[in-house]
Motif scaffolding. Structure first.
Motif, PDB file in Angstrom:
ATOM      1  N   GLN A  23      39.398  -8.497  -6.514  1.00  0.00           N
ATOM      2  CA  GLN A  23      38.936  -9.479  -5.528  1.00  0.00           C
ATOM      3  C   GLN A  23      39.461  -9.157  -4.131  1.00  0.00           C
ATOM      4  N   TYR A  24      40.668  -8.604  -4.046  1.00  0.00           N
ATOM      5  CA  TYR A  24      41.176  -8.181  -2.743  1.00  0.00           C
ATOM      6  C   TYR A  24      40.232  -7.153  -2.113  1.00  0.00           C
ATOM      7  N   LEU A  25      39.778  -6.201  -2.907  1.00  0.00           N
ATOM      8  CA  LEU A  25      38.880  -5.174  -2.384  1.00  0.00           C
ATOM      9  C   LEU A  25      37.540  -5.771  -1.967  1.00  0.00           C
ATOM     10  N   GLN A  26      36.991  -6.641  -2.802  1.00  0.00           N
ATOM     11  CA  GLN A  26      35.704  -7.259  -2.484  1.00  0.00           C
ATOM     12  C   GLN A  26      35.808  -8.164  -1.259  1.00  0.00           C
ATOM     13  N   THR A  27      36.901  -8.909  -1.174  1.00  0.00           N
ATOM     14  CA  THR A  27      37.082  -9.822  -0.046  1.00  0.00           C
ATOM     15  C   THR A  27      37.268  -9.058   1.251  1.00  0.00           C
ATOM     16  N   ALA A  28      38.013  -7.960   1.221  1.00  0.00           N
ATOM     17  CA  ALA A  28      38.201  -7.148   2.424  1.00  0.00           C
ATOM     18  C   ALA A  28      36.858  -6.642   2.934  1.00  0.00           C
ATOM     19  N   GLU A  29      35.989  -6.257   2.018  1.00  0.00           N
ATOM     20  CA  GLU A  29      34.658  -5.784   2.423  1.00  0.00           C
ATOM     21  C   GLU A  29      33.882  -6.900   3.124  1.00  0.00           C
ATOM     22  N   ILE A  80      35.241   2.118  11.711  1.00  0.00           N
ATOM     23  CA  ILE A  80      36.045   0.901  11.892  1.00  0.00           C
ATOM     24  C   ILE A  80      36.011   0.054  10.629  1.00  0.00           C
ATOM     25  N   ASP A  81      34.857  -0.007   9.990  1.00  0.00           N
ATOM     26  CA  ASP A  81      34.722  -0.782   8.753  1.00  0.00           C
ATOM     27  C   ASP A  81      35.715  -0.292   7.699  1.00  0.00           C
ATOM     28  N   LEU A  82      35.782   1.018   7.494  1.00  0.00           N
ATOM     29  CA  LEU A  82      36.689   1.560   6.479  1.00  0.00           C
ATOM     30  C   LEU A  82      38.152   1.366   6.869  1.00  0.00           C
ATOM     31  N   VAL A  83      38.482   1.497   8.147  1.00  0.00           N
ATOM     32  CA  VAL A  83      39.859   1.274   8.601  1.00  0.00           C
ATOM     33  C   VAL A  83      40.247  -0.180   8.382  1.00  0.00           C
TER      34      VAL A  83
END
Length: 554
Positions: free
Chosen positions: A108-114, A181-184
């Protein structure tokens, strides 16, 4: 996303000690011994000194995560509300040893960061003002340093900058500036440096056996203690300029933060967890046939009443523990006054209200607290006595044996609740535990399951007489006001409240003489004519706050 995933997995269970939930919980029995020679609140250094204490690395709680992304990105979507509930230990959800990262939460951390990154990039100029002029690598590198410093609550090391810059270049080469910027941004938000409070300190210039926190780590401790979010611009600047190296400078910043409305929210959050008031947000069930006054809007009004009362006492009382247990004022608006059956407020705005002192006793007589510690169809001397023992006296009670039937007796039309519970005293299987709870809980028999006052139950007079047995001594009282005054006369409640604040502030159980010394010093300060807000300033002057034991460094 390899960078952020590896960082998250590497430190997901990192910890600077071996503390487990529940370790250090004091055994049952009296807690006393507060030093009668007390320093005044005008000298926060009065609680300085002592040995450094161990600490644990804590991940952000759901509340802290929501607050942090709001202040960092302006994102008010409360994304952490969808995370698994934070595990509770010692009565609080911010105890480091319980804040693990199960696989579902990591995902969920990964999905939320996206999602956070997508929303942030929808207003690119707000996120990166330089992008409105030239969206180039120089702009991106400036973003990495400036935004990274805020997200990780410290300056980025050159190795961090290099790694994030390489990530940007790789992504930008494939999809352009915005993709880079999105990936950073996603990497920053899924790093352990964002998700965890990494306050390791340094042994340089520290007392023997200690690691002294640097200005950035102190800034985070201050902001997450008092605001449950990242430092603001003023606090970051104080850290950047090294102005948090001395206790007096830290006290100055603590006083500033306490003057902000966010500190009041933090104090309310402590009381929500300590007294289990969050149950008022969970559609606390009550029997609608028996209690028609328990309408859907009432629980939130009762919670707001308690928030206003406890923060008013925290900031304005010269004896906060006494007033918490005995004050005859509260805050109501017209709907809540109608619920209580008192006159006064005529609008929706909450106002200070003076109550009948023969009935009122601080939070102990407020319907929100009493409704939480009751059943859906009847009051509960047992639950309310248990609340006093565990929450106000810090005396953990044993779990009932599995063979014991703990179903409360059904309501009766011909008996009082006290009469129905008579078997607790006569049944040997019940008496050993219930003798610690019921005699205290009988003080609340003038209040029904939804916290409203009653002189009679089933047309029978209520008997609100009870006893408090402590260290072999028995004290009798009648009603909640007398119980409140009895509790307020000794030091045990003060020590217990200081203990609860210690656990909440440091996210751990107390361990050893250093922590006990801190708790008793804070308890002593609560009795010297200062408020909880001043006790919190004093807490920031302790060795436990300013340093950590170097013996548990990795």
């Amino acid at each position: 996303m390899k960078l952020s995933q590896l960082a998250l997995l590497a430190l997901a269970t990192a910890c600077t000690g071996t503390l487990k939930p529940g370790e250090g919980t004091p055994p049952g029995g009296s807690v006393s011994g507060v030093n009668e020679s007390r320093a005044g609140f005008n000298d926060p250094a009065a609680v300085q000194g002592g040995k450094a204490s161990s600490s644990v690395i804590r991940r952000l709680t759901r509340t802290e995560y929501n607050n942090t992304v709001l202040d960092l990105l302006g994102d008010d979507s409360h994304p952490a509300d969808g995370f698994p509930a934070d595990e509770t230990a010692l009565g609080f959800d911010n105890i480091g040893a319980a804040l693990t990262v199960p696989p579902l939460l990591a995902e969920q951390y990964l999905q939320t960061a996206e999602k956070l990154s997508t929303r942030a990039l929808s207003n690119l100029e707000r996120l990166l003002p330089c992008a409105s002029n030239t969206a180039d690598e120089a702009c991106a590198l400036g973003f990495i340093r400036d935004f990274g410093e805020r997200a990780w609550r410290r300056p980025l090391a050159e190795a961090d900058v290099t790694q994030l810059s390489e990530l940007y270049r790789t992504a930008a080469a494939q999809g352009g500036f915005r993709t880079g910027i999105d990936l950073v941004l996603r990497a920053l938000l899924t790093s352990a440096d964002f998700l965890f409070r990494l306050e390791l300190g340094s042994t340089e210039n520290a007392a023997p056996g200690s690691a002294k926190l640097d200005s950035w780590e102190v800034a985070s401790r201050l902001s997450y203690l008092l605001w449950q979010t990242l430092p603001d611009a003023t606090l970051f600047e104080a850290a950047r300029s090294g102005r948090l190296s001395e206790p007096s400078q830290i006290a100055e910043q603590a006083q500033r933060l306490l003057g902000d409305a966010r500190a009041r929210q933090g104090i309310a959050n402590f009381h929500d967890q300590w007294l289990k008031l969050r149950a008022l947000d969970e559609k606390l069930p009550k029997d609608a046939m028996l209690f028609p006054a328990w309408r859907p809007e009432i629980p939130q009004l009762l919670r707001e009443e308690l928030h206003l009362l406890v923060t008013d006492i925290a900031y304005n009382s010269s004896d906060p523990i006494r007033d918490l247990l005995t004050t005859d004022h509260t805050f109501m608006n017209a709907p809540l006054a109608a619920y209580y059956g008192v006159s006064g407020p005529t609008g929706t705005t909450f106002e200070r209200v003076r109550l009948d002192p023969s009935v009122a006793a601080g939070v102990l007589s407020r319907a929100g607290l009493l409704a939480v510690h009751a059943h859906s169809n009847q009051g509960s001397p047992t639950l309310r006595g248990k609340m006093i023992r565990e929450r106000f006296l810090c005396e953990p009670l044993p779990v009932p044996p599995p063979t014991v039937n703990n179903t409360p007796p059904s309501p009766s039309a011909t008996q009082t609740t006290r009469e129905r519970l008579a078997n607790h005293a006569s049944d040997p299987g019940c008496a050993s535990c219930h003798s610690l709870m019921d005699p205290i809980g009988f003080a609340f028999e003038n209040f029904d399951a939804i916290g409203l006052y009653r002189a009679q139950e089933n047309q029978l007079s209520v008997d609100a007489g009870g006893t408090l047995v402590d260290a072999g001594e028995e004290s009798a009282f009648t009603g909640v006001p007398e119980l409140g005054r009895l509790l307020a006369t000794g030091d045990q409640v003060r020590v217990c409240v200081a203990r609860q604040w210690f656990r909440f502030a440091f996210g751990k159980a107390e361990q050893g003489s250093a922590d006990e010394e801190t708790i008793r010093a804070l308890a002593a300060l609560l009795a010297t004519g200062g408020g909880v807000n001043q006790m919190l300033v004093a807490l920031t002057q302790t060795s436990t706050f300013l340093s950590r034991s170097a013996a548990v460094l990795p």
